[in-house]
Design a protein around this motif. Structure first.
Motif, PDB file in Angstrom:
ATOM      1  N   LEU A   1       0.720  -1.371  -0.121  1.00  9.30           N
ATOM      2  CA  LEU A   1       0.035   0.001   0.058  1.00  9.30           C
ATOM      3  C   LEU A   1       0.795   1.495   0.057  1.00  9.30           C
ATOM      4  N   ALA A   2       2.069   1.052   0.660  1.00 10.01           N
ATOM      5  CA  ALA A   2       2.871   2.387   0.741  1.00 10.01           C
ATOM      6  C   ALA A   2       3.016   2.823  -0.636  1.00 10.01           C
ATOM      7  N   LYS A   3       3.361   1.977  -1.602  1.00  9.87           N
ATOM      8  CA  LYS A   3       3.726   2.533  -2.974  1.00  9.87           C
ATOM      9  C   LYS A   3       2.564   3.333  -3.575  1.00  9.87           C
ATOM     10  N   ARG A   4       1.549   3.515  -3.120  1.00  7.67           N
ATOM     11  CA  ARG A   4       0.428   4.611  -3.363  1.00  7.67           C
ATOM     12  C   ARG A   4       0.226   5.553  -2.642  1.00  7.67           C
ATOM     13  N   THR A   5       1.264   5.879  -1.591  1.00  2.65           N
ATOM     14  CA  THR A   5       1.192   6.922  -0.823  1.00  2.65           C
ATOM     15  C   THR A   5       2.586   7.949  -1.151  1.00  2.65           C
ATOM     16  N   PHE A   6       2.642   9.048  -0.288  1.00  2.00           N
ATOM     17  CA  PHE A   6       3.823   9.873  -0.368  1.00  2.00           C
ATOM     18  C   PHE A   6       5.216   9.130   0.322  1.00  2.00           C
ATOM     19  N   ASN A   7       4.782   8.139   0.875  1.00  2.00           N
ATOM     20  CA  ASN A   7       6.026   7.636   1.681  1.00  2.00           C
ATOM     21  C   ASN A   7       7.223   7.538   0.942  1.00  2.00           C
ATOM     22  N   PRO A   8       7.318   7.112  -0.361  1.00  2.00           N
ATOM     23  CA  PRO A   8       8.662   6.861  -1.181  1.00  2.00           C
ATOM     24  C   PRO A   8       9.296   8.528  -1.388  1.00  2.00           C
ATOM     25  N   ARG A   9       8.575   9.417  -1.487  1.00  2.00           N
ATOM     26  CA  ARG A   9       9.023  10.646  -1.741  1.00  2.00           C
ATOM     27  C   ARG A   9       9.643  11.187  -0.375  1.00  2.00           C
ATOM     28  N   LEU A  10       8.851  10.717   0.573  1.00  2.00           N
ATOM     29  CA  LEU A  10       9.297  11.435   2.110  1.00  2.00           C
ATOM     30  C   LEU A  10      10.671  10.583   2.368  1.00  2.00           C
ATOM     31  N   GLY A  11      11.063   9.528   1.847  1.00  2.00           N
ATOM     32  CA  GLY A  11      12.126   8.919   2.558  1.00  2.00           C
ATOM     33  C   GLY A  11      11.769   7.853   3.529  1.00  2.00           C
ATOM     34  N   ILE A  12      10.759   7.467   3.381  1.00  2.00           N
ATOM     35  CA  ILE A  12      10.011   6.243   4.048  1.00  2.00           C
ATOM     36  C   ILE A  12      10.040   4.934   3.528  1.00  2.00           C
ATOM     37  N   GLU A  13      11.020   4.176   3.886  1.00  2.00           N
ATOM     38  CA  GLU A  13      11.045   2.838   3.001  1.00  2.00           C
ATOM     39  C   GLU A  13      10.507   1.496   3.687  1.00  2.00           C
ATOM     40  N   GLY A  14       9.741   0.649   3.040  1.00  2.00           N
ATOM     41  CA  GLY A  14       9.365  -0.430   3.526  1.00  2.00           C
ATOM     42  C   GLY A  14       7.855  -0.546   3.958  1.00  2.00           C
ATOM     43  N   GLY A  15       7.157   0.496   3.811  1.00  2.00           N
ATOM     44  CA  GLY A  15       6.038   0.299   4.343  1.00  2.00           C
ATOM     45  C   GLY A  15       5.173   1.635   4.660  1.00  2.00           C
ATOM     46  N   LEU A  16       4.025   1.551   5.450  1.00  2.00           N
ATOM     47  CA  LEU A  16       3.118   2.643   5.682  1.00  2.00           C
ATOM     48  C   LEU A  16       3.701   3.195   7.007  1.00  2.00           C
ATOM     49  N   SER A  17       3.363   4.556   7.213  1.00  2.00           N
ATOM     50  CA  SER A  17       3.463   5.488   8.387  1.00  2.00           C
ATOM     51  C   SER A  17       2.470   4.997   9.324  1.00  2.00           C
ATOM     52  N   VAL A  18       2.553   5.033  10.608  1.00  4.07           N
ATOM     53  CA  VAL A  18       1.684   4.819  11.657  1.00  4.07           C
ATOM     54  C   VAL A  18       1.350   6.392  12.099  1.00  4.07           C
ATOM     55  N   LEU A  19       0.204   6.760  11.726  1.00  3.61           N
ATOM     56  CA  LEU A  19      -0.329   8.256  11.875  1.00  3.61           C
ATOM     57  C   LEU A  19      -1.550   8.663  12.619  1.00  3.61           C
ATOM     58  N   GLY A  20      -1.703   9.813  12.970  1.00  3.31           N
ATOM     59  CA  GLY A  20      -2.897  10.260  13.774  1.00  3.31           C
ATOM     60  C   GLY A  20      -2.471  11.119  14.887  1.00  3.31           C
ATOM     61  N   THR A  21      -3.047  12.150  14.850  1.00  8.77           N
ATOM     62  CA  THR A  21      -2.824  13.311  15.986  1.00  8.77           C
ATOM     63  C   THR A  21      -4.211  13.064  16.966  1.00  8.77           C
ATOM     64  N   SER A  22      -5.312  13.275  16.521  1.00  8.24           N
ATOM     65  CA  SER A  22      -6.576  12.966  17.312  1.00  8.24           C
ATOM     66  C   SER A  22      -7.076  11.684  17.627  1.00  8.24           C
ATOM     67  N   GLY A  23      -6.522  10.661  16.645  1.00  3.99           N
ATOM     68  CA  GLY A  23      -6.887   9.394  16.831  1.00  3.99           C
ATOM     69  C   GLY A  23      -7.956   8.996  16.120  1.00  3.99           C
ATOM     70  N   ILE A  24      -8.751   9.988  15.377  1.00  2.00           N
ATOM     71  CA  ILE A  24     -10.101   9.974  14.739  1.00  2.00           C
ATOM     72  C   ILE A  24      -9.851  10.370  13.274  1.00  2.00           C
ATOM     73  N   VAL A  25     -10.464   9.786  12.316  1.00  2.00           N
ATOM     74  CA  VAL A  25     -10.417  10.126  10.917  1.00  2.00           C
ATOM     75  C   VAL A  25     -11.595  10.994  10.844  1.00  2.00           C
ATOM     76  N   GLU A  26     -11.401  12.209  10.294  1.00  2.00           N
ATOM     77  CA  GLU A  26     -12.482  13.011   9.811  1.00  2.00           C
ATOM     78  C   GLU A  26     -12.861  12.856   8.541  1.00  2.00           C
TER      79      GLU A  26
END
Length: 379
Positions: free
Chosen positions: A160-185
């Motif tokens: 899934l990470a190949k469809r995100t900005f992660n490769p551009r950001l220099g995050i390799e091998g997978g997704l980021s674990v994100l979330g500030t509020s813990g809830i997706v609006e």
């Protein structure tokens, strides 16, 4: 989650972040480790104050470790991680700390400028704290003391990470674990804008003071293949022209080259700083207004207005021998609008068409292109 943005008109349902999923899975695994029994469900209170309770899936207990998974629910937000399983493996460890790391499908940070240091798993500080709090809550409930090691995994993450900005950001091998509020609006543009901000921040942290900005893949391909800028520090801004200009200014970028297809950037000439079609479509109106100023005959104007694409409209304009002066005027107007939005950000423009190539550029565009090429040679 049965929680809606507007309770009186259900249809935009909230979800929960990958960070909340990781915290839920970690708490379930900690409960399983300390009690010897896989829980049927688990709940955590998110930083937003909303409690999320979900079923526990794929639980195992073996070799002094517990593994539990929960399934991501993004609500009505168009999130590619919706439905994926997020796993947590929990082991007891010496001391009193809860140490959090990433496993399969969780990316590793390889560039400066992100919330996590280079070399660490791409689990942002907010989710890390959620995970620690959840594990400690489980330990307190079961009257346990001591430290824990937690490893978060997302088996589908690398794909899934190949469809995100992660490769551009220099995050390799997978997704980021994100979330500030813990809830997706639901249907929020905030996540995409944050990705754009992070990409710009990473590029700047790497020492790039000038950036090539393009709305999407067409612009990126044109810049690489036609302008010879395959190695230029580049960020995509999607439809968020105005917001990206604001971000660039706040991040201290010293200059940009904005490269975009005429069908996208001509909207900026009309003052549209978000070029998504849901906010309007004034492409032909703007193009015809400028064509009329340069004396394009009414019959040709009518054909341009009836064109389905700007490519087709430019074909008509070329027949009148007015393509160059019209596009020069449009380019200058776009530059004025960019200057109005970001007066302290030096910006040069290149407009292109798939059929006609470069159809407009500002006076300093060639110099900016040369600077990018010189930078490539220095490297």
């Amino acid at each position: 989650m049965e929680l809606y943005l507007d309770p009186m008109h259900p249809g935009l349902r909230y979800g929960y972040t990958t960070g909340t999923c990781a915290a839920l899975a970690a708490k379930a695994a900690a409960q399983a480790l300390l009690s010897g029994k896989i829980p049927d469900s688990v709940s955590v209170r998110t930083p937003k104050g909303i409690t999320v309770c979900v079923p526990v899936e794929k639980g195992t207990l073996q070799n002094g470790a517990a593994v539990c998974a929960v399934r991501k629910d993004s609500g009505d937000d168009p999130d590619i991680t919706n439905g994926v399983l997020v796993y947590a493996e929990v082991k007891q460890a010496p001391g009193e700390e809860v140490r959090v790391d990433g496993g399969i499908g969780v990316g590793r940070v390889t560039k400066k400028g992100l919330a996590c240091p280079v070399g660490e798993a791409a689990i942002n500080p907010g989710p890390r704290e959620q995970i620690r709090h959840a594990v400690l809550a489980a330990a307190e409930e079961l009257e346990s003391v001591g430290g824990f090691e937690v490893v978060i995994s997302i088996p589908e993450g690398e794909r899934l990470a190949k469809r995100t900005f992660n490769p551009r950001l220099g995050i390799e091998g997978g997704l980021s674990v994100l979330g500030t509020s813990g809830i997706v609006e639901p249907m929020s543009d905030a996540a995409l804008l944050e990705s754009i901000r992070l990409e710009i921040k990473v590029l700047h942290a790497a020492g790039n003071e000038r950036l090539l900005i393009t709305p999407g893949n067409y612009g990126e391909t044109f810049a690489k293949q036609q302008l010879g800028l395959s190695d230029a520090p580049m960020a995509q801004c999607s439809n968020f022209i105005g917001d990206t200009l604001d971000i660039l200014h706040r991040e201290g970028i010293k200059g940009i080259l904005l490269v975009g297809h005429i069908g996208k950037l001509i909207k900026v000439a009309g003052g549209m700083m978000n070029t998504h079609s849901k906010y309007g479509d004034c492409r032909m109106e703007i193009l015809c207004a400028y064509a009329a100023l340069f004396g394009v005959p009414q019959g040709s104007l009518r054909r341009m207005m009836e064109s389905v694409t700007t490519e087709a409209a430019l074909d008509v304009l070329k027949e009148t021998d007015k393509l160059e002066p019209v596009m020069d005027a449009v380019t200058q107007k776009i530059a004025q609008e960019v200057k109005r939005r970001a007066p302290e950000l030096p910006a040069e423009l290149v407009l292109f068409s798939q059929t006609h190539g470069t159809v407009g550029k500002t006076a300093g565009a060639d110099r900016m292109i040369a600077l990018f090429r010189e930078l490539r040679e220095e490297r």
